[in-house]
Design an enzyme around this catalytic site. Structure first.
Site, PDB file in Angstrom:
ATOM      1  N   ARG A  91       0.805  -1.225   0.000  1.00 38.66           N
ATOM      2  CA  ARG A  91       0.000   0.000   0.000  1.00 38.66           C
ATOM      3  C   ARG A  91       0.840   1.277   0.000  1.00 38.66           C
ATOM      4  O   ARG A  91       0.512   2.248  -0.674  1.00 38.66           O
ATOM      5  CB  ARG A  91      -0.910  -0.005   1.235  1.00 38.66           C
ATOM      6  CG  ARG A  91      -1.629   1.314   1.544  1.00 38.66           C
ATOM      7  CD  ARG A  91      -2.387   1.170   2.842  1.00 38.66           C
ATOM      8  NE  ARG A  91      -2.901   2.420   3.365  1.00 38.66           N
ATOM      9  CZ  ARG A  91      -4.165   2.816   3.301  1.00 38.66           C
ATOM     10  NH1 ARG A  91      -5.047   2.074   2.673  1.00 38.66           N
ATOM     11  NH2 ARG A  91      -4.555   3.957   3.841  1.00 38.66           N
ATOM     12  N   GLU A 107     -13.727   6.269  -3.850  1.00 41.46           N
ATOM     13  CA  GLU A 107     -13.342   4.860  -3.745  1.00 41.46           C
ATOM     14  C   GLU A 107     -14.111   4.086  -4.818  1.00 41.46           C
ATOM     15  O   GLU A 107     -15.342   3.993  -4.769  1.00 41.46           O
ATOM     16  CB  GLU A 107     -13.677   4.303  -2.360  1.00 41.46           C
ATOM     17  CG  GLU A 107     -13.004   5.024  -1.199  1.00 41.46           C
ATOM     18  CD  GLU A 107     -11.626   4.475  -0.889  1.00 41.46           C
ATOM     19  OE1 GLU A 107     -11.218   3.496  -1.562  1.00 41.46           O
ATOM     20  OE2 GLU A 107     -10.960   5.015   0.009  1.00 41.46           O
TER      21      GLU A 107
END
Length: 443
Positions: free
Chosen positions: A253, A409
């Site tokens: 990430r 998102e």
């Protein structure tokens, strides 16, 4: 005491990292679960970490939707069952899901399906082949794609840079403008792939860029928005982390920054913005293992804004804000299907134009849903999803002072999560394009 009793029956094993012949970590046999908290969050996270579970996503927002999505290695599945969590299976085999992304495909060349019978058609024919959006691609090919986009729109675009990554890669993007000339209008500023594993974000940002160029000469609505705003688009703002997901650890990430005094690698660039940096929703610890993805994936850094990636994209954004101003900033993420408005640092603070943002977000979600039925949840970041100290949209709301500063998102809601199959790229682009067209026409 349930955790202690379960531990007496079966102790979790230390997960061994398996790699394929190319040296990339494999996730064969990992099961993905959605765990509903029934105990203190800190206790739950500690138990999941004891399983070497990879935390994929969490939702601490509304009480009826709180959950953790985690991938559990095969050697700890029995231990996971013994903990007796309230959980549902999202994926039987994460490795098989990753295989559905397909192999990384090279740049396909220029479009050849449009006959170059006039100047407009010739420009369209010079665009990269639309088949680009049928697959995921190596990092270097994304740079080739950007160059080809710019070459297809030479009088109204330029390649731009926004600083350099920790490992020395230039953060590259493209600037588009309309009839007023470059740098003459307020900015629309897009970022993709600040989180390395969120591959769909760069593809969608590129899809929007492609469509802006392709439709400027034949769609009055697109001509209007490009004539009234300058677009500054950075598809991959964490190039080191993105490349690492392609060559080593798919679910990484953070960036790849090393620091003295720790063997842990990486800082979450989106917890590093120098505004409300030290609040809830970020970690002060870099962790202890460079390959343990669950270990403090939200590490905010040693000081506000101390990642080179944040410095680059922040300095670029501040310059836009100080110039003609920023009308719209969007930080593109996956997954969950959310349109998130400020603020992340507080669940009670509201932006001065919060009512307008709420309406625009809701209607943008409705425009998205009209294409393929994909439903987006809209709302303020903290109360809708979770607290995010040091986040980008808060910085752009209160420091750079963009009129609208959102995080979106993208697909999906957990079935595939970060490893969305390649055959969903175009559909995700289509619905995102529809949402942006609504937003540009109504903000």
């Amino acid at each position: 005491m349930r955790f202690l009793r379960a531990a007496l029956f079966i102790a979790p094993l230390a997960a061994s990292i398996q790699v394929d012949r190319t040296g990339r970590q494999t996730y064969d046999g990992y099961k993905v679960f959605r765990v509903v908290p029934d105990r203190a969050t800190a206790d739950l996270e500690a138990q999941l970490e004891s399983l070497s579970a990879v935390e994929l996503s969490c939702n601490h927002g509304h009480a009826d939707t709180q959950h953790f999505d985690v991938a559990v290695p095969p050697e700890n599945l029995e231990a996971f069952a013994a903990f007796n969590y309230q959980a549902e299976i999202l994926s039987e085999d994460l490795g098989a899901d990753i295989a559905l992304e397909g192999e990384l495909q090279p740049f396909p060349g220029l479009e050849t399906s449009v006959p170059a019978t006039n100047a407009k058609a010739a420009a369209a024919a010079a665009l990269p082949s639309f088949s680009w959006f049928s697959a995921y691609h190596p990092y270097a090919d994304h740079l080739t794609f950007l160059k080809s986009l710019q070459a297809a729109f030479p009088s109204n675009s330029e390649l731009i840079t926004a600083g350099t990554s920790f490992e020395g890669r230039t953060i590259q993007g493209i600037h588009l403008w309309g009839s007023g000339g470059k740098d003459s209008k307020p900015a629309i500023y897009y970022h993709g792939n600040v989180h390395a594993r969120e591959w769909i974000t760069s593809m969608v940002v590129e899809y929007i860029t492609y469509q802006l160029i392709n439709n400027y000469s034949n769609d009055t609505a697109i001509k209007t928005v490009l004539d009234n705003y300058d677009f500054y688009i950075l598809p991959i703002v964490n190039p080191d982390g993105f490349l690492y997901t392609q060559t080593s650890t798919r679910l990484w990430r953070k960036n790849r920054q090393t620091r003295s005094g720790t063997s842990s690698v990486g800082t979450d660039v989106n917890r590093n913005w120098p505004y409300k940096w030290d609040g809830e929703g970020s970690s002060t610890s870099p962790g202890s293992d460079a390959r343990n993805l669950n270990n403090n994936r939200r590490y905010r850094g040693q000081a506000p804004g101390d990642t080179p990636e944040n410095t680059g994209i922040r300095t670029f954004g501040d310059k836009l804000g100080a110039g003609k101003g920023i009308k719209l900033y969007i930080d593109w993420h996956s997954y969950g299907q959310y349109i998130l408005t400020p603020y992340g640092y507080s669940c009670s603070a509201k932006a001065p134009n919060q009512s307008k943002q709420d309406t625009l977000a809701k209607n943008t979600g409705a425009a998205i849903a009209k294409i393929h039925g994909t439903q987006f949840t809209t709302g303020q970041t903290c109360s809708t999803l979770y607290a995010t100290a040091g986040g980008s949209n808060d910085y752009f709301t209160d420091v750079t002072v963009a009129e609208l500063a959102w995080a979106i998102e993208l697909r999906d809601t957990g079935r595939y999560g970060f490893v969305l199959p390649a055959d969903q790229i175009i559909a995700t682009g289509e619905e995102s394009w529809a949402g942006q067209k609504y937003l540009w026409a109504n903000f």
